[in-house]
Design a protein around this motif. Structure first.
Motif, mmCIF file in Angstrom:
data_model
loop_
_atom_site.group_PDB
_atom_site.id
_atom_site.type_symbol
_atom_site.label_atom_id
_atom_site.label_comp_id
_atom_site.label_asym_id
_atom_site.label_seq_id
_atom_site.Cartn_x
_atom_site.Cartn_y
_atom_site.Cartn_z
ATOM 1 N N ALA A 199 -0.241 10.282 -7.733
ATOM 2 C CA ALA A 199 -0.894 10.041 -6.389
ATOM 3 C C ALA A 199 -2.515 9.599 -6.730
ATOM 4 N N LEU A 200 -2.317 8.697 -7.727
ATOM 5 C CA LEU A 200 -3.769 8.116 -8.226
ATOM 6 C C LEU A 200 -3.994 6.689 -7.938
ATOM 7 N N LEU A 201 -3.057 5.844 -8.014
ATOM 8 C CA LEU A 201 -3.419 4.238 -7.822
ATOM 9 C C LEU A 201 -3.875 4.040 -6.402
ATOM 10 N N ASP A 202 -3.593 4.739 -5.344
ATOM 11 C CA ASP A 202 -4.025 4.465 -4.245
ATOM 12 C C ASP A 202 -5.311 4.691 -3.916
ATOM 13 N N VAL A 203 -6.036 5.719 -4.778
ATOM 14 C CA VAL A 203 -7.528 5.969 -4.583
ATOM 15 C C VAL A 203 -8.372 5.441 -5.654
ATOM 16 N N LEU A 204 -7.801 4.385 -6.281
ATOM 17 C CA LEU A 204 -8.677 3.742 -7.333
ATOM 18 C C LEU A 204 -8.948 2.134 -6.699
ATOM 19 N N THR A 205 -9.997 1.511 -7.575
ATOM 20 C CA THR A 205 -10.501 0.246 -7.329
ATOM 21 C C THR A 205 -9.746 -0.750 -8.040
ATOM 22 N N PHE A 206 -9.710 -1.900 -7.930
ATOM 23 C CA PHE A 206 -9.095 -3.231 -8.886
ATOM 24 C C PHE A 206 -9.459 -2.860 -10.181
ATOM 25 N N GLN B 281 -8.445 1.931 2.358
ATOM 26 C CA GLN B 281 -8.793 0.981 1.746
ATOM 27 C C GLN B 281 -10.521 0.593 2.027
ATOM 28 N N ARG B 282 -10.939 1.736 2.425
ATOM 29 C CA ARG B 282 -12.331 1.506 2.724
ATOM 30 C C ARG B 282 -13.143 1.468 1.373
ATOM 31 N N SER B 283 -14.607 1.172 1.563
ATOM 32 C CA SER B 283 -15.408 1.034 0.449
ATOM 33 C C SER B 283 -16.242 2.396 0.373
ATOM 34 N N GLU B 284 -16.204 3.159 -0.688
ATOM 35 C CA GLU B 284 -16.684 4.528 -0.801
ATOM 36 C C GLU B 284 -17.788 4.564 -1.974
ATOM 37 N N GLN B 285 -18.887 4.532 -1.605
ATOM 38 C CA GLN B 285 -20.044 4.637 -2.767
ATOM 39 C C GLN B 285 -19.959 3.435 -3.372
ATOM 40 N N GLY B 286 -19.572 2.365 -2.955
ATOM 41 C CA GLY B 286 -19.705 1.133 -3.489
ATOM 42 C C GLY B 286 -18.542 0.869 -4.215
#
Length: 206
Positions: free
Chosen positions: A54-61, A109-114
């Motif tokens: 349950a990690l990849l979906d809360v990471l950035t590119f 897919q929001r932007s969170e703290q940049g």
């Protein structure tokens, strides 16, 4: 090796007696803390497998790219499980399900703290990056099947799902009460079932 951005969580994970392997001997544990965007080959030295759930979906590119690059540089296989794909099936269906689903996915897919989160595309992004690096990649659809057998888990998941959707699209508040009331009634009668789709990714050198 346990890695997380939150030092308090890694310390908590190391508390208590160490786990044991199949041979009964204790497994050595150590931790590191920092941004995954900065992870490199040195951080994975000696690892036989890199794994997360349950990690990849809360990471950035950039974070996923760094993980893939580090794995490829040291030749360490990787297994990532339970990354959401954004697809939800509720039985019985309701016309509002798809609206909530779309808002929830937008929230993922929001932007969170940049940080621009990958959300439901996280697993496919990792898969594509490994394939581009020439690695052998296998992926499989996996599911949470929630229903009357796990009423508390179903309630917790549903509450979080709707809550995130309304946070993303406040216009959904107008219909939230009736939608939630209908679903809660179905759940109390043992009539509500949910299937939450995930994608697992296994990558290894050819």
């Amino acid at each position: 090796m346990l890695h997380d951005w939150n030092d308090a969580l890694t310390r908590l994970a190391l508390e208590g007696d160490p786990p044991t392997g199949r041979d009964g001997h204790p497994v050595s544990l150590r931790s590191s803390t920092g941004s995954l965007a900065d992870i490199g080959a040195d951080d994975l030295a000696g690892a036989g497998l890199v794994t997360a759930s349950a990690l990849l979906d809360v990471l950035t590119f950039d974070e996923v790219s760094a993980i893939v690059r580090a794995c490829v540089e040291v030749g360490t296989p990787a297994l990532f499980g339970l990354s959401v794909t954004g697809r939800i099936e509720l039985d019985p269906p309701d016309a509002r399900d798809r609206v909530i689903e779309a808002a929830f996915n937008a929230h993922q897919q929001r932007s969170e703290q940049g940080r621009g989160l990958l959300g439901p595309t996280g697993a496919s992004v990792a898969r594509n990056l490994f394939e581009t690096a020439g690695w052998q990649v296998a992926s499989a659809d996996t599911f949470w099947r929630l229903g009357p057998r796990e009423p508390e888990l179903l309630d917790e998941w549903f509450t979080g799902w709707v809550g995130a959707a309304v946070e993303q699209d406040p216009a959904l508040r107008a219909d939230r009460a009736s939608y939630v009331a209908r679903r809660e009634l179905q759940a109390s009668r043992g009539e509500l079932f949910a299937v939450v789709h995930h994608l697992d990714v296994l990558a290894s050198p050819r």
